[in-house]
Design an enzyme around this catalytic site. Structure first.
Site, PDB file in Angstrom:
ATOM      1  N   ARG A  46       0.850  -1.199   0.000  1.00  0.00           N
ATOM      2  CA  ARG A  46       0.000   0.000   0.000  1.00  0.00           C
ATOM      3  C   ARG A  46       0.883   1.246   0.000  1.00  0.00           C
ATOM      4  O   ARG A  46       0.534   2.274  -0.563  1.00  0.00           O
ATOM      5  CB  ARG A  46      -0.969  -0.007   1.193  1.00  0.00           C
ATOM      6  N   TYR A  98     -17.086  17.781 -14.502  1.00  0.00           N
ATOM      7  CA  TYR A  98     -17.411  16.361 -14.513  1.00  0.00           C
ATOM      8  C   TYR A  98     -18.431  16.036 -13.415  1.00  0.00           C
ATOM      9  O   TYR A  98     -18.244  16.433 -12.255  1.00  0.00           O
ATOM     10  CB  TYR A  98     -16.118  15.556 -14.322  1.00  0.00           C
ATOM     11  N   ASP A 170      -7.935  19.854 -13.200  1.00  0.00           N
ATOM     12  CA  ASP A 170      -8.298  18.539 -13.747  1.00  0.00           C
ATOM     13  C   ASP A 170      -7.947  18.606 -15.238  1.00  0.00           C
ATOM     14  O   ASP A 170      -8.629  19.270 -16.018  1.00  0.00           O
ATOM     15  CB  ASP A 170      -9.795  18.281 -13.523  1.00  0.00           C
ATOM     16  N   LYS A 195      -8.823   7.676 -18.852  1.00  0.00           N
ATOM     17  CA  LYS A 195      -9.156   8.240 -20.156  1.00  0.00           C
ATOM     18  C   LYS A 195      -7.938   8.197 -21.088  1.00  0.00           C
ATOM     19  O   LYS A 195      -7.505   7.135 -21.457  1.00  0.00           O
ATOM     20  CB  LYS A 195      -9.733   9.648 -19.966  1.00  0.00           C
TER      21      LYS A 195
HETATM   22  C1  LIG Z   1     -13.724  10.434 -15.816  1.00  0.00           C
HETATM   23  C2  LIG Z   1     -13.386  11.749 -15.249  1.00  0.00           C
HETATM   24  C3  LIG Z   1     -13.085  11.893 -13.884  1.00  0.00           C
HETATM   25  C4  LIG Z   1     -13.192  10.747 -12.898  1.00  0.00           C
HETATM   26  O1  LIG Z   1     -12.248   9.756 -13.139  1.00  0.00           O
HETATM   27  P1  LIG Z   1     -12.517   8.188 -12.837  1.00  0.00           P
HETATM   28  O2  LIG Z   1     -11.258   7.555 -13.322  1.00  0.00           O
HETATM   29  O3  LIG Z   1     -13.726   7.781 -13.602  1.00  0.00           O
HETATM   30  O4  LIG Z   1     -12.718   8.053 -11.358  1.00  0.00           O
HETATM   31  C5  LIG Z   1     -12.724  13.145 -13.434  1.00  0.00           C
HETATM   32  N1  LIG Z   1     -12.663  14.211 -14.274  1.00  0.00           N
HETATM   33  C6  LIG Z   1     -12.941  14.110 -15.587  1.00  0.00           C
HETATM   34  C7  LIG Z   1     -12.844  15.309 -16.453  1.00  0.00           C
HETATM   35  C8  LIG Z   1     -13.319  12.876 -16.114  1.00  0.00           C
HETATM   36  O5  LIG Z   1     -13.617  12.791 -17.418  1.00  0.00           O
END
Ligand SMILES: *Cc1c(COP(=O)(O)O)cnc(C)c1O
Length: 379
Positions: A46, A98, A170, A195
């Site tokens: 961890r 998001y 983000d 993504k």
């Molecule tokens: C998908 C997404 C998230 C969250 O990420 P996960 O891997 O699904 O937990 C946060 N911000 C944006 C812009 C996203 O597209």
């Protein structure tokens, strides 16, 4: 190293025990110690794992930062950042972000006494007005999901810092290949590595990147104490994905540009949201802070009935109807009922996210197949 070389080599070192060119999947929970406390820097997985460490090094290099931390998902990475705060602290964030981030803020962290102020991040005067003595964090998403709004990262960073707040971006939609917020003054970059970084729709993971050693220590403490770490197999998959990030992103951008223009020329389409258009409200800022405009597009049909949008959503054959984005395959999505269903309808519509909005994650297939698929669906 230049970005294209970095994608392939970042975090890659021949394995010390065998010389393996690819980082092995260290599928272990613990490490044998020579004597209590005498070890090779690995105690319990961890806290430390060599596959994760290789990926965290790659994360840092890709975002031109000093440190990277990997998490079990994008929202786990976001959650870790919010755990820097204490009850009574305030966060200034965008009103168009998001849905899962919004849900985490309102349904989880508000209960622990954190206050969120949602503003239109396109307008720096709105941001300035929302800042108070209690503001500890500014949360920026740019381009936004799904409306492709652009925020001036350098301007927000300077407002945030003037008030002593930590500025987080983000950067999921742009990927580190198109935009590097740390170089524009942000303190922390967050990614859903699920993504573009992973890129193949086969893994859930999150990342944080930063320059400040103290901030890194605090976030590492949260990572190991709260335990939202990714497994070594998932780290391997993202390391592998990153090796083609640059070629994938180039094709995502090329296909995205062609699809955006084709949609705009289609008489059945009313509006196309894509920051590469010269008349996009913040095109100049996008141009200045991004290398290219990516493969994410949203649009509205001229027929405002939700049924018209739903018909398109169920008529594509190459574009798969699914949540998520950033994989090699093209996806089509209905934010109002899918990715952004957790945002109350009135609030969603007030922020410009209507029931007829369709979002595309343009993949790296032959663009002619993508356009023909949309042409037969938008009839
Ligand atoms: C998908 C997404 C998230 C969250 O990420 P996960 O891997 O699904 O937990 C946060 N911000 C944006 C812009 C996203 O597209």
């Amino acid at each position: 190293m230049r970005p294209d070389t970095l994608c392939i080599h970042a975090g890659s070192h021949p394995d010390p025990s065998t010389g393996a060119i690819m980082t092995p999947i260290y599928q272990t929970s613990t490490y044998v110690q020579e004597a209590p406390g005498v070890n090779k820097g690995f105690e319990y997985a961890r806290s430390q794992n060599p596959t994760r460490q290789a990926l965290e090094e790659a994360y840092a290099l890709l975002e031109k930062g000093r440190f990277g931390l990997a998490f079990g998902s994008g929202v786990a990475a976001t959650d870790a950042v919010l755990r820097l705060l204490a009850p009574g602290d305030e966060v200034v964030c965008g009103n168009d972000m998001y849905g899962g981030t919004y849900r985490l803020f309102t349904k989880v962290h508000e209960r622990f006494g954190i206050r969120f102020r949602y503003v239109d991040m396109r307008d720096t005067t709105d941001i300035e007005a929302a800042m108070s003595d209690l503001t500890r964090l500014v949360w920026v998403e740019t381009p936004t999901n799904p409306l492709m709004n652009i925020t001036d990262i350098a301007a927000v960073a300077s407002i945030g810092h003037r008030h002593g707040a930590i500025v987080v971006v983000d950067n999921t939609f742009a990927s580190p290949y198109l935009q590097n917020p740390l170089t524009l003054g942000a303190d922390i970059v967050m990614h859903s590595a699920t993504k573009y970084l992973g890129g193949h729709s086969d893994v859930i993971q999150g990342a944080l990147m930063m320059n400040d050693a103290d901030l890194r220590e605090r976030l590492y403490f949260i990572q190991k104490s709260c335990g939202a770490v990714p497994g070594p197999m998932d780290c391997f998959l993202v390391l592998r994905g990153i090796k083609t990030l640059h070629v994938r992103m180039q094709r995502h951008c090329e296909n995205g540009r062609a699809v955006a223009h084709w949609l705009r020329d289609n008489p059945r389409v009313a509006r196309v949201h894509w920051p590469g258009f010269l008349d996009h409200p913040n095109h100049d800022i996008a141009r200045a802070q991004m290398r290219d405009f990516g493969g994410m597009i949203s649009f509205e049909l001229r027929d405002p009935e939700t049924a018209a949008a739903l018909k398109v959503l169920s008529s594509t054959h190459v574009f798969a109807l699914a949540e998520s984005l950033g994989g090699v395959e093209s996806l089509i999505n209905h934010p109002a009922t899918m990715t952004h269903a957790s945002i109350p309808r009135e609030e969603r519509i007030r922020n410009g996210l209507g029931d007829g909005l369709i979002r595309l994650s343009v993949g790296i297939e032959d663009v002619q197949d993508l356009i023909e698929d949309l042409a037969q669906a938008i009839r």
